[in-house]
Design a protein around this motif. Structure first.
Motif, PDB file in Angstrom:
ATOM      1  N   THR A  59       0.827  -1.207   0.000  1.00  0.00           N
ATOM      2  CA  THR A  59       0.000   0.000   0.000  1.00  0.00           C
ATOM      3  C   THR A  59       0.859   1.255   0.000  1.00  0.00           C
ATOM      4  O   THR A  59       0.622   2.183  -0.777  1.00  0.00           O
ATOM      5  N   GLN A  63       1.196   4.025  -3.102  1.00  0.00           N
ATOM      6  CA  GLN A  63       0.931   5.457  -2.916  1.00  0.00           C
ATOM      7  C   GLN A  63       2.144   6.300  -3.287  1.00  0.00           C
ATOM      8  O   GLN A  63       2.019   7.350  -3.919  1.00  0.00           O
ATOM      9  N   ALA A 133      -5.657  -5.279   0.677  1.00  0.00           N
ATOM     10  CA  ALA A 133      -4.581  -4.384   0.238  1.00  0.00           C
ATOM     11  C   ALA A 133      -4.146  -4.704  -1.186  1.00  0.00           C
ATOM     12  O   ALA A 133      -3.926  -3.796  -1.993  1.00  0.00           O
ATOM     13  N   SER A 136      -6.961  -3.538  -3.599  1.00  0.00           N
ATOM     14  CA  SER A 136      -7.083  -2.091  -3.750  1.00  0.00           C
ATOM     15  C   SER A 136      -5.822  -1.447  -4.306  1.00  0.00           C
ATOM     16  O   SER A 136      -5.903  -0.478  -5.049  1.00  0.00           O
ATOM     17  N   SER A 137      -4.645  -1.985  -3.999  1.00  0.00           N
ATOM     18  CA  SER A 137      -3.393  -1.375  -4.439  1.00  0.00           C
ATOM     19  C   SER A 137      -2.895  -1.916  -5.780  1.00  0.00           C
ATOM     20  O   SER A 137      -2.320  -1.169  -6.562  1.00  0.00           O
TER      21      SER A 137
END
Length: 163
Positions: A59, A63, A133, A136-137
């Protein structure tokens, strides 16, 4: 982003996480000295921490790579342009390393069934956090594992079928 001296450490940390996720309770202690309960508790803590660490690493680096890519866009003021390109390339390379290791972790036979279906609610919760995670990542990482992941997730949730 990580300094140059930390880059090799990332690989070592990922290797240690992968090793922890394949460990058995007996391999994490001395069965002659520790009780079965102590070995199980240690195994539970290590699995939970390793799953959480892998999820956090994925994650965080996702980002960081997105932020670096946004700075590389024309029209954004990122200070000196000379620093932006290496930062973006470094972030992308770090993310690629982590994604490859996460894919290796998920490809271990029985990973989903063992971790998501764990008798320990703490381990199961950490496993669901890890899967969340990844989804979504880096959802593309789930594609090669979908055939084994979907039935294991549904079984762990005690849902009959995906259809």
């Amino acid at each position: 982003m990580l300094p140059a001296c930390a880059r090799p450490r990332r690989s070592e940390v990922l290797a240690h996480i992968a090793s922890n996720l394949t460990a058995t309770p007996a391999s994490l202690g001395d069965p002659q000295r520790d009780t079965k309960e102590e070995l199980e508790e240690r195994h539970e803590r290590i699995l939970t921490a390793s799953l959480a660490a892998a999820a956090a690493m994925l994650t965080t680096l996702t980002q960081a790579a997105a932020a670096a890519a946004a700075q590389d866009q024309p029209g954004t003021s990122s200070g000196s342009g000379a620093d932006a390109a290496p930062a973006g390339a470094t972030a992308a390379a770090a993310l690629q390393d982590v994604q490859e290791k996460v894919l290796e972790i998920m490809a271990v036979p029985g990973f989903y069934k063992q971790k998501l279906g764990s008798k320990s609610p703490v381990v199961a919760r950490a496993a669901y956090g890890f899967v969340q995670a990844v989804c979504s990542s880096a959802p593309q990482l789930m594609k090669p594992c979908l055939a084994t992941a979907a039935p294991a997730v549904l079984a762990a949730l005690q849902v009959g079928s995906a259809a």
